[in-house]
Motif scaffolding. Structure first.
Motif, PDB file in Angstrom:
ATOM      1  N   LEU A 157      -2.512  40.482  54.648  1.00 15.61           N
ATOM      2  CA  LEU A 157      -1.815  40.259  53.386  1.00 15.61           C
ATOM      3  C   LEU A 157      -0.634  41.195  53.174  1.00 15.61           C
ATOM      4  N   MET A 158      -0.827  42.472  53.390  1.00 17.09           N
ATOM      5  CA  MET A 158       0.258  43.428  53.167  1.00 17.09           C
ATOM      6  C   MET A 158      -0.041  44.754  53.854  1.00 17.09           C
ATOM      7  N   ARG A 159       1.036  45.434  54.228  1.00  8.70           N
ATOM      8  CA  ARG A 159       0.912  46.788  54.761  1.00  8.70           C
ATOM      9  C   ARG A 159       1.190  47.768  53.633  1.00  8.70           C
ATOM     10  N   ILE A 160       0.437  48.857  53.618  1.00  6.87           N
ATOM     11  CA  ILE A 160       0.560  49.872  52.571  1.00  6.87           C
ATOM     12  C   ILE A 160       0.986  51.183  53.227  1.00  6.87           C
ATOM     13  N   PRO A 161       2.137  51.743  52.849  1.00  5.46           N
ATOM     14  CA  PRO A 161       2.570  52.998  53.472  1.00  5.46           C
ATOM     15  C   PRO A 161       1.667  54.160  53.097  1.00  5.46           C
ATOM     16  N   ALA A 162       1.611  55.144  53.966  1.00  8.23           N
ATOM     17  CA  ALA A 162       0.762  56.310  53.728  1.00  8.23           C
ATOM     18  C   ALA A 162       1.102  57.004  52.420  1.00  8.23           C
ATOM     19  N   GLY A 163       2.392  56.984  52.058  1.00 13.97           N
ATOM     20  CA  GLY A 163       2.826  57.679  50.854  1.00 13.97           C
ATOM     21  C   GLY A 163       2.317  57.077  49.557  1.00 13.97           C
ATOM     22  N   ALA A 164       1.714  55.886  49.631  1.00 17.02           N
ATOM     23  CA  ALA A 164       1.173  55.262  48.419  1.00 17.02           C
ATOM     24  C   ALA A 164      -0.155  55.887  48.012  1.00 17.02           C
ATOM     25  N   PHE A 165      -0.749  56.685  48.897  1.00 20.50           N
ATOM     26  CA  PHE A 165      -2.069  57.250  48.652  1.00 20.50           C
ATOM     27  C   PHE A 165      -1.973  58.723  48.253  1.00 20.50           C
ATOM     28  N   ALA A 166      -3.011  59.168  47.571  1.00 21.55           N
ATOM     29  CA  ALA A 166      -3.152  60.586  47.246  1.00 21.55           C
ATOM     30  C   ALA A 166      -4.534  61.046  47.707  1.00 21.55           C
ATOM     31  N   PRO A 167      -4.603  61.962  48.666  1.00 23.55           N
ATOM     32  CA  PRO A 167      -3.485  62.474  49.462  1.00 23.55           C
ATOM     33  C   PRO A 167      -3.054  61.438  50.498  1.00 23.55           C
ATOM     34  N   PRO A 168      -1.826  61.518  51.022  1.00 25.84           N
ATOM     35  CA  PRO A 168      -1.389  60.550  52.024  1.00 25.84           C
ATOM     36  C   PRO A 168      -2.189  60.718  53.317  1.00 25.84           C
TER      37      PRO A 168
ATOM     38  N   LYS B 233      -2.778  60.075  57.484  1.00 26.07           N
ATOM     39  CA  LYS B 233      -1.844  60.254  58.595  1.00 26.07           C
ATOM     40  C   LYS B 233      -1.358  58.919  59.151  1.00 26.07           C
ATOM     41  N   VAL B 234      -1.943  57.818  58.652  1.00 23.84           N
ATOM     42  CA  VAL B 234      -1.603  56.499  59.180  1.00 23.84           C
ATOM     43  C   VAL B 234      -1.320  55.537  58.028  1.00 23.84           C
ATOM     44  N   GLU B 235      -0.659  54.434  58.351  1.00 25.07           N
ATOM     45  CA  GLU B 235      -0.470  53.374  57.378  1.00 25.07           C
ATOM     46  C   GLU B 235      -1.781  52.616  57.179  1.00 25.07           C
ATOM     47  N   SER B 236      -1.838  51.835  56.124  1.00 25.82           N
ATOM     48  CA  SER B 236      -3.003  50.998  55.854  1.00 25.82           C
ATOM     49  C   SER B 236      -2.554  49.551  55.725  1.00 25.82           C
ATOM     50  N   ALA B 237      -3.512  48.657  55.654  1.00 24.18           N
ATOM     51  CA  ALA B 237      -3.187  47.241  55.489  1.00 24.18           C
ATOM     52  C   ALA B 237      -4.322  46.550  54.746  1.00 24.18           C
ATOM     53  N   LEU B 238      -3.938  45.540  53.978  1.00 24.16           N
ATOM     54  CA  LEU B 238      -4.896  44.734  53.220  1.00 24.16           C
ATOM     55  C   LEU B 238      -5.075  43.410  53.939  1.00 24.16           C
ATOM     56  N   ILE B 239      -6.318  43.031  54.199  1.00 24.27           N
ATOM     57  CA  ILE B 239      -6.596  41.743  54.824  1.00 24.27           C
ATOM     58  C   ILE B 239      -7.588  40.964  53.970  1.00 24.27           C
ATOM     59  N   ARG B 240      -7.578  39.651  54.134  1.00 23.62           N
ATOM     60  CA  ARG B 240      -8.501  38.798  53.390  1.00 23.62           C
ATOM     61  C   ARG B 240      -9.284  37.947  54.372  1.00 23.62           C
TER      62      ARG B 240
END
Length: 285
Positions: free
Chosen positions: A180-191, A193-200
């Motif tokens: 569905l979408m990729r989420i950059p590391a900077g969107a998290f607290a704390p960031p 070390k890797v990007e994340s992604a949402l899948i359905r």
């Protein structure tokens, strides 16, 4: 929900000393706009009982309560987060908190159907949770899950790619899978070390029998256990060359080149042999 009376997510973290615990794989999302997009990506939730794993300070929980979900059940292991989410539960009758280990929780016993899972999963147990849920896929209307990008790519991977493996086959056999979408590391607290992604994942209408699932797990474990081996070698404990011949599949191929449908053909061949009294193993001729 009386959201205006609630502290911000950042303030909630401060009040309850809810600093992310690395040992629990915690990384919190705090952007209300992004959280609303994640809840919307889960599809129409009207009348559905939603299960959330690891709500943390409750950001996604708040977004889910803004949908038409009949009820949200938040399963949380961290006592600090339980305290934080309890403050949110005091504002609505549509939220239940279960203090438990998600790995041991029986979701069908906790939550009535129709049920869906929407969760930003702890990185350290995300794959294990998915494997557990896939074994019971028929119990869920859908699963909208956040993983670290590498894991999400493995779940969604196509044949003939380096990411394609056992979890790809099992997930895509049992569900329709969408990135569905990729989420950059900077969107998290704390960031992280890797990007994340949402899948359905939407479970298919027709689900395999338990014995077929066990055979497929056994087959894919053998096939991908030694990726560089040809099928004749990797599947030798299950019949190797003879199994492939009966299934009409070239035994010189490697596991990552097989489609999900070809793995199903191999599994059905094993099943037929088991029903004929061969114990699921085809003897080499």
């Amino acid at each position: 929900m009386a959201e205006n009376s609630l502290p911000s997510l950042a303030e909630t973290i401060r009040i309850f000393s809810l600093r992310a615990d690395k040992s629990l794989g915690q990384h919190f999302l705090l952007d209300p706009g992004l959280l609303a997009r994640i809840a919307a990506a889960a599809g129409r939730l009207d009348g559905v009982n939603v299960v959330e794993i690891g709500p943390g300070p409750g950001g996604l929980t708040r977004a889910l309560l803004e949908t038409g979900a009949a009820h949200v059940t938040a399963i949380e292991y961290d006592q600090r987060a339980v305290a934080a989410i309890t403050a949110l539960a005091a504002t609505t009758s549509r939220l239940t908190i279960v203090e438990a280990d998600a790995m041991k929780a029986d979701l069908s016993a906790l939550v009535a159907a129709p049920r869906a899972i929407v969760a930003n999963l702890p990185y350290n147990i995300g794959t294990l949770l998915l494997v557990n849920w896939l074994q019971r896929a028929a119990q869920f209307q859908s699963m909208t899950l956040m993983f670290q990008l590498e894991v999400a790519e493995r779940v969604c991977a196509a044949p003939n790619t380096s990411a394609y493996g056992r979890i790809s086959v099992l997930a895509q056999w049992l569900c329709e899978v969408t990135m569905l979408m990729r989420i950059p590391a900077g969107a998290f607290a704390p960031p992280p070390k890797v990007e994340s992604a949402l899948i359905r994942l939407v479970p298919r209408a027709s689900q395999p029998a338990p014995e077929e699932l066990k055979l497929m797990e056994r087959l894919t474990a053998a096939a991908f256990g030694q990726r560089r081996k040809m099928l004749r070698g990797a599947l030798k404990p299950l019949g190797g060359e003879a199994l492939c011949a009966r299934a009409g599949i070239d035994a010189s191929r490697r596991a990552e080149t097989l489609s999900v449908e070809e793995f199903v053909t191999l599994m059905q061949t094993l099943k037929t042999r088991a029903l004929d009294g061969g114990g699921g193993v085809i003897e080499e001729s």
